[in-house]
Write a protein that holds these residues in place. Structure first.
Motif, PDB file in Angstrom:
ATOM      1  N   VAL A 310      20.530  11.918   2.896  1.00  0.00           N
ATOM      2  CA  VAL A 310      19.795  12.856   3.732  1.00  0.00           C
ATOM      3  C   VAL A 310      19.433  14.111   2.938  1.00  0.00           C
ATOM      4  O   VAL A 310      18.339  14.662   3.089  1.00  0.00           O
ATOM      5  N   ALA A 311      20.330  14.556   2.065  1.00  0.00           N
ATOM      6  CA  ALA A 311      19.998  15.684   1.188  1.00  0.00           C
ATOM      7  C   ALA A 311      18.799  15.333   0.308  1.00  0.00           C
ATOM      8  O   ALA A 311      17.914  16.174   0.077  1.00  0.00           O
ATOM      9  N   GLU A 312      18.746  14.097  -0.188  1.00  0.00           N
ATOM     10  CA  GLU A 312      17.602  13.672  -0.984  1.00  0.00           C
ATOM     11  C   GLU A 312      16.331  13.653  -0.147  1.00  0.00           C
ATOM     12  O   GLU A 312      15.256  14.020  -0.626  1.00  0.00           O
ATOM     13  N   GLN A 313      16.429  13.214   1.108  1.00  0.00           N
ATOM     14  CA  GLN A 313      15.262  13.259   1.993  1.00  0.00           C
ATOM     15  C   GLN A 313      14.717  14.682   2.117  1.00  0.00           C
ATOM     16  O   GLN A 313      13.505  14.912   2.037  1.00  0.00           O
ATOM     17  N   LEU A 314      15.615  15.624   2.335  1.00  0.00           N
ATOM     18  CA  LEU A 314      15.189  17.017   2.494  1.00  0.00           C
ATOM     19  C   LEU A 314      14.562  17.544   1.217  1.00  0.00           C
ATOM     20  O   LEU A 314      13.539  18.246   1.246  1.00  0.00           O
ATOM     21  N   SER A 315      15.147  17.212   0.076  1.00  0.00           N
ATOM     22  CA  SER A 315      14.626  17.674  -1.202  1.00  0.00           C
ATOM     23  C   SER A 315      13.249  17.092  -1.488  1.00  0.00           C
ATOM     24  O   SER A 315      12.330  17.798  -1.927  1.00  0.00           O
ATOM     25  N   ILE A 316      13.092  15.801  -1.241  1.00  0.00           N
ATOM     26  CA  ILE A 316      11.798  15.142  -1.455  1.00  0.00           C
ATOM     27  C   ILE A 316      10.740  15.766  -0.552  1.00  0.00           C
ATOM     28  O   ILE A 316       9.605  16.024  -0.980  1.00  0.00           O
ATOM     29  N   ALA A 317      11.093  16.014   0.722  1.00  0.00           N
ATOM     30  CA  ALA A 317      10.143  16.606   1.659  1.00  0.00           C
ATOM     31  C   ALA A 317       9.735  18.006   1.247  1.00  0.00           C
ATOM     32  O   ALA A 317       8.631  18.460   1.565  1.00  0.00           O
ATOM     33  N   ALA A 318      10.617  18.699   0.529  1.00  0.00           N
ATOM     34  CA  ALA A 318      10.294  20.040   0.030  1.00  0.00           C
ATOM     35  C   ALA A 318       9.404  20.000  -1.197  1.00  0.00           C
ATOM     36  O   ALA A 318       9.042  21.055  -1.735  1.00  0.00           O
ATOM     37  N   GLY A 319       9.059  18.795  -1.651  1.00  0.00           N
ATOM     38  CA  GLY A 319       8.146  18.658  -2.773  1.00  0.00           C
ATOM     39  C   GLY A 319       8.806  18.529  -4.122  1.00  0.00           C
ATOM     40  O   GLY A 319       8.128  18.514  -5.154  1.00  0.00           O
ATOM     41  N   ARG A 320      10.113  18.421  -4.135  1.00  0.00           N
ATOM     42  CA  ARG A 320      10.817  18.341  -5.413  1.00  0.00           C
ATOM     43  C   ARG A 320      10.892  16.905  -5.899  1.00  0.00           C
ATOM     44  O   ARG A 320      10.910  15.964  -5.098  1.00  0.00           O
ATOM     45  N   PRO A 321      10.954  16.706  -7.211  1.00  0.00           N
ATOM     46  CA  PRO A 321      11.138  15.349  -7.733  1.00  0.00           C
ATOM     47  C   PRO A 321      12.556  14.863  -7.471  1.00  0.00           C
ATOM     48  O   PRO A 321      13.467  15.656  -7.211  1.00  0.00           O
ATOM     49  N   LEU A 322      12.739  13.564  -7.519  1.00  0.00           N
ATOM     50  CA  LEU A 322      14.069  12.995  -7.351  1.00  0.00           C
ATOM     51  C   LEU A 322      15.064  13.635  -8.309  1.00  0.00           C
ATOM     52  O   LEU A 322      14.745  13.883  -9.471  1.00  0.00           O
ATOM     53  N   SER A 323      16.244  13.890  -7.814  1.00  0.00           N
ATOM     54  CA  SER A 323      17.286  14.458  -8.670  1.00  0.00           C
ATOM     55  C   SER A 323      18.004  13.377  -9.458  1.00  0.00           C
ATOM     56  O   SER A 323      18.899  13.681 -10.248  1.00  0.00           O
ATOM     57  N   LEU A 324      17.616  12.118  -9.242  1.00  0.00           N
ATOM     58  CA  LEU A 324      18.327  10.987  -9.826  1.00  0.00           C
ATOM     59  C   LEU A 324      17.391  10.128 -10.666  1.00  0.00           C
ATOM     60  O   LEU A 324      16.271   9.831 -10.245  1.00  0.00           O
ATOM     61  N   ALA A 325      17.874   9.712 -11.816  1.00  0.00           N
ATOM     62  CA  ALA A 325      17.212   8.664 -12.578  1.00  0.00           C
ATOM     63  C   ALA A 325      17.970   7.371 -12.329  1.00  0.00           C
ATOM     64  O   ALA A 325      19.172   7.394 -12.033  1.00  0.00           O
ATOM     65  N   GLN A 326      17.276   6.236 -12.471  1.00  0.00           N
ATOM     66  CA  GLN A 326      17.927   4.965 -12.156  1.00  0.00           C
ATOM     67  C   GLN A 326      19.210   4.763 -12.957  1.00  0.00           C
ATOM     68  O   GLN A 326      20.237   4.325 -12.428  1.00  0.00           O
ATOM     69  N   GLU A 327      19.163   5.116 -14.217  1.00  0.00           N
ATOM     70  CA  GLU A 327      20.336   4.876 -15.067  1.00  0.00           C
ATOM     71  C   GLU A 327      21.516   5.789 -14.722  1.00  0.00           C
ATOM     72  O   GLU A 327      22.652   5.518 -15.133  1.00  0.00           O
ATOM     73  N   SER A 328      21.264   6.847 -13.962  1.00  0.00           N
ATOM     74  CA  SER A 328      22.355   7.751 -13.600  1.00  0.00           C
ATOM     75  C   SER A 328      23.057   7.338 -12.308  1.00  0.00           C
ATOM     76  O   SER A 328      24.087   7.903 -11.952  1.00  0.00           O
ATOM     77  N   ILE A 329      22.514   6.355 -11.588  1.00  0.00           N
ATOM     78  CA  ILE A 329      23.089   5.928 -10.315  1.00  0.00           C
ATOM     79  C   ILE A 329      24.097   4.823 -10.585  1.00  0.00           C
ATOM     80  O   ILE A 329      23.740   3.730 -11.028  1.00  0.00           O
TER      81      ILE A 329
END
Length: 447
Positions: A310-329
């Motif tokens: 949900v924090a990622e949803q809010l961040s994406i909606a604010a126009g920010r890029p994903l805070s995660l790269a695939q290799e970091s998950i």
């Protein structure tokens, strides 16, 4: 959070609580909405502000897009989070939010409309190179139905194009049965979804229901957060979910994740979403639908990845890029979610609304409880009967299920009948705990 300050939470129950918490952690104000039945609800008390939106019936409140839009304006919100269910996947509602100059925390309206039309979603999956179950485009002529059905092969499923959440689906065994139920199915689709269109799809016997969690932003980035198994179902309503899916071959696991990301990229997805598949006994998989919203079972993905969706949803909606790269998950351990509903399994799972006269919730390492109620609250007859979600994490399946058994032993509710007893039996069932089961396993178990 840059770009957002005040979020209207256009939903109720445990998901409203979940979103309000995430807003507060992100430094945002959260505004609740409530119907007559929910005036004193937990999420209303938690929010920074609350707006009354109408009568108790969902059609007069949580499904009233005009009332929700008016509430957003009244509250001076700059964004709307739809949660799940209700209007969360309604393209017209998302478009109205956009046209009002507000931010819809979810996919673009065009993507919602495309993914909400099951036939259009199938076409998108095919174009993205994602396998689909053999089936048809929307059809309404009985002669076409009778001609196409044998080409697909029986048994098959008659599906509402605008359906979702396991609704609008009828299994049929032959042409005569198909022609018999077609008029009723079309009428039901029109009544439930506002669209009578139906299509045919081959049934995949004893398939598992496996879904992949994705996140995507407006900057061209899309990632997956592994998969969940949702095969413990009754009438296509999920009772237990598990992440990661047990017993999958690694090549199947990777192929599922790759297909989900490919589809998200193909349709220009934004936000959190889930791509759902059927997986047969040989490991073949087929796309069935995309849920363009946060899912009820999202906590088990959070538990195995440490990512706040949900924090990622809010961040994406604010126009920010994903805070995660695939290799970091990274994936760690196993998580199980138990949906405890106010339903009576002894009376064909009839809802049991009423006051929660006593409620004791479990705790301990690896145990998370998501609920929208407290002792003294009422389970309303107007909405979903969910009491709570028990989410249990462990280093492996054995520990996760052991913690689930302990959580259920500690959980106690009085005032309404519940599925607690059924869940206690299920988490000790040797077939379930030994390995994966298929999506009709529970119905066969219940007889």
């Amino acid at each position: 959070m840059t770009g957002l300050q005040r979020v209207l939470v256009a939903n109720r129950g445990e998901i409203a609580v979940r979103v309000i918490r995430a807003c507060h952690v992100a430094g945002l104000e959260a505004v609740a909405v409530y119907s007559d039945a929910d005036e004193h609800a937990r999420w209303v008390r938690m929010a920074d502000d609350a707006v009354h939106i109408g009568r108790s019936a969902a059609q007069k409140s949580y499904l009233d897009s005009d009332a929700l839009l008016k509430a957003a304006r009244t509250a001076e919100a700059d964004a709307v989070h739809p949660g799940y269910g209700f209007l969360s996947e309604n393209g017209a509602f998302a478009r109205a939010i956009d046209e009002a100059g507000l931010v819809f925390i979810g996919p673009r309206p065009s993507v919602l409309e495309q993914m909400g039309d099951k036939a259009a979603a199938r076409s998108a999956a095919t174009a993205a190179g994602v396998p689909v179950v053999p089936g048809t485009d929307p059809i309404d002529n009985p002669e076409d139905v009778a001609r196409l059905a044998p080409e697909i092969g029986f048994p098959l499923l008659l599906k509402a194009s605008a359906g979702g959440g396991g609704r609008g689906i009828r299994p049929v065994r032959d042409v005569d049965e198909l022609l018999e139920v077609l008029p009723t199915a079309q009428a039901e689709a029109r009544s439930a979804f506002g669209d009578p269109a139906i299509y045919l799809e081959r049934a995949v016997p004893q398939a598992r229901h496996v879904e992949v969690q994705v996140l995507a932003d407006d900057h061209g980035h899309a990632v997956h957060l592994f998969e969940r198994d949702c095969s413990v179902q009754r009438r296509r309503q999920k009772l237990i979910e598990e992440a990661p899916a047990p017993g999958l071959r690694e090549e199947t696991r990777k192929a599922l994740a790759s297909a989900a990301v490919r589809l998200a990229e193909h349709v220009g997805y934004r936000g959190a979403g889930t791509v759902e598949f059927l997986v047969d006994a040989e490991g073949n998989f087929y796309f069935i639908e995309m849920n363009a919203r946060i899912q009820v079972e999202h906590p088990i993905t959070e538990m195995i990845t440490g990512v706040d969706l949900v924090a990622e949803q809010l961040s994406i909606a604010a126009g920010r890029p994903l805070s995660l790269a695939q290799e970091s998950i990274e994936r760690r351990g196993v998580a199980v979610e138990l949906r405890i509903n106010a339903e009576d399994p002894e009376r064909d799972f009839a809802p049991t609304p009423g006051e929660i006269s006593e409620l004791r919730l479990p705790g301990g390492p690896g145990v998370r409880v998501d609920t929208g109620i407290t002792q003294g609250d009422r389970i309303s007859p107007f909405y979903d009967s969910l009491i709570t979600k028990l989410i249990c994490w462990g280093d492996d399946r054995d520990q996760a299920y052991a913690r689930a058994r302990q959580a259920l032993a500690e959980f106690h509710v009085e005032g309404v009948a519940s599925t607690t007893g059924l869940h206690r039996r299920l988490v000790t069932d040797p077939e379930l705990t030994a390995g994966p089961v298929h999506s009709t396993w529970l119905e066969q178990r219940l007889g």
